[in-house]
Design an enzyme around this catalytic site. Structure first.
Site, PDB file in Angstrom:
ATOM      1  N   HIS A   7       0.821  -1.202   0.000  1.00  0.00           N
ATOM      2  CA  HIS A   7       0.000   0.000   0.000  1.00  0.00           C
ATOM      3  C   HIS A   7       0.863   1.264   0.000  1.00  0.00           C
ATOM      4  O   HIS A   7       1.610   1.503   0.953  1.00  0.00           O
ATOM      5  CB  HIS A   7      -0.886  -0.040   1.256  1.00  0.00           C
ATOM      6  CG  HIS A   7      -1.810   1.110   1.402  1.00  0.00           C
ATOM      7  ND1 HIS A   7      -1.756   1.978   2.471  1.00  0.00           N
ATOM      8  CD2 HIS A   7      -2.836   1.533   0.620  1.00  0.00           C
ATOM      9  CE1 HIS A   7      -2.709   2.878   2.343  1.00  0.00           C
ATOM     10  NE2 HIS A   7      -3.381   2.636   1.237  1.00  0.00           N
ATOM     11  N   HIS A  49      -0.573  10.952  -2.384  1.00  0.00           N
ATOM     12  CA  HIS A  49      -1.889  10.596  -1.850  1.00  0.00           C
ATOM     13  C   HIS A  49      -2.832  11.780  -1.687  1.00  0.00           C
ATOM     14  O   HIS A  49      -3.994  11.722  -2.083  1.00  0.00           O
ATOM     15  CB  HIS A  49      -1.728   9.887  -0.501  1.00  0.00           C
ATOM     16  CG  HIS A  49      -3.019   9.470   0.111  1.00  0.00           C
ATOM     17  ND1 HIS A  49      -3.776  10.299   0.914  1.00  0.00           N
ATOM     18  CD2 HIS A  49      -3.721   8.315   0.014  1.00  0.00           C
ATOM     19  CE1 HIS A  49      -4.869   9.663   1.296  1.00  0.00           C
ATOM     20  NE2 HIS A  49      -4.860   8.461   0.761  1.00  0.00           N
TER      21      HIS A  49
END
Ligand code: G3P
Ligand code: CA
Length: 244
Positions: A7, A49
């Protein structure tokens, strides 16, 4: 067999969404890497992100307000100051160059939830085609319109709907839009929901699974892809399960 995806790269130990975190995920023998993409002011696809650079770099402001030449000067590992040197915000092109000669599968999350970054789907698809990675990518987004835009441009590319919380009848919803995968938070994967999804042949790719007990639970449920911050731990548990 359940696949192990890192991730934001190996983000449990290294600065998230940097080439270093991606290299470390490859070293940890992850099957795949999940990453987040946005567009700069001059249309470069960058891996980061948040919509702003405030949390993960030593700069401030919106990604969309910087050109890539300006953006690459910020340190995306400043939270770890002194540990890993300088790590810039990578472009998707740099990432593809890193993984192109490996077997890594990439889950590209289009961060189109707040800023829709008009045209990002086509730009990402063009780069996938340039690197001939059509069979080694999964596109996902919390913005399901964005997923459908990608599907319309590239029907052959595997896509998934991301969800953060409970939705009604996920299997019917996903099937209805001819999308191949469901990407829920792992807490939403009850035995009933898993069974319904599997019956309809929908691939289940879940996040963010970091604890040993949760990884074991996902393997027992035969979830297709477990996305977590510690690909070393996930690999160890998958290997133990296989060799039992
Ligand atoms: O794609 C799975 C997961 O990464 C979605 O949440 O906030 O970590 O991008 P987030
Ligand atoms: Ca993500």
């Amino acid at each position: 067999m359940t696949k192990n995806f890192a991730h934001r790269g190996f983000s449990g130990k290294y600065p998230e969404n940097t080439l270093l975190a991606f290299e470390k995920a490859i070293e940890a023998q992850a099957d795949g890497i999940e990453l987040d993409v946005q567009l700069t002011k001059d249309g470069e696809i960058v891996i980061i992100h948040d919509e702003t650079i405030d949390r993960t770099t030593n700069g401030k402001g919106l990604v969309a307000d910087y050109t890539y030449e300006e953006l690459e000067k910020f340190d995306a590992s400043y939270i770890y100051t002194g540990q890993f040197g300088f790590n810039k915000i990578p472009t998707l092109r740099e990432y593809f160059n890193l993984i192109k000669d490996t077997n890594i599968i990439t889950n590209i999350e289009l961060k189109t939830g707040i800023n829709e970054y008009q045209g990002i789907e086509e730009k990402v698809y063009n780069l996938i085609k340039e690197f001939q990675l059509e069979d080694r990518v999964i596109i996902s987004s919390f913005n399901h319109y964005s997923v459908l835009r990608m599907k319309a441009i590239a029907p052959r590319i595997k896509c998934g709907f991301l969800t953060e919380t409970w939705i009604l009848n996920p299997s019917k919803y996903i099937k209805n839009y001819c999308v191949e995968c469901y990407h829920p938070h792992f807490a939403m994967l009850t035995p009933k929901i898993v069974k319904e999804l599997k019956t309809l042949g929908i691939e289940i790719n879940t996040w963010t699974v970091n604890k040993e007990e949760d990884i074991r639970d996902m393997i027992a449920k035969e979830i297709d892809i477990v996305i977590g911050n510690f690909p070393d731990l996930t690999k160890k548990i998958i290997d133990e399960t296989v060799n039992k």
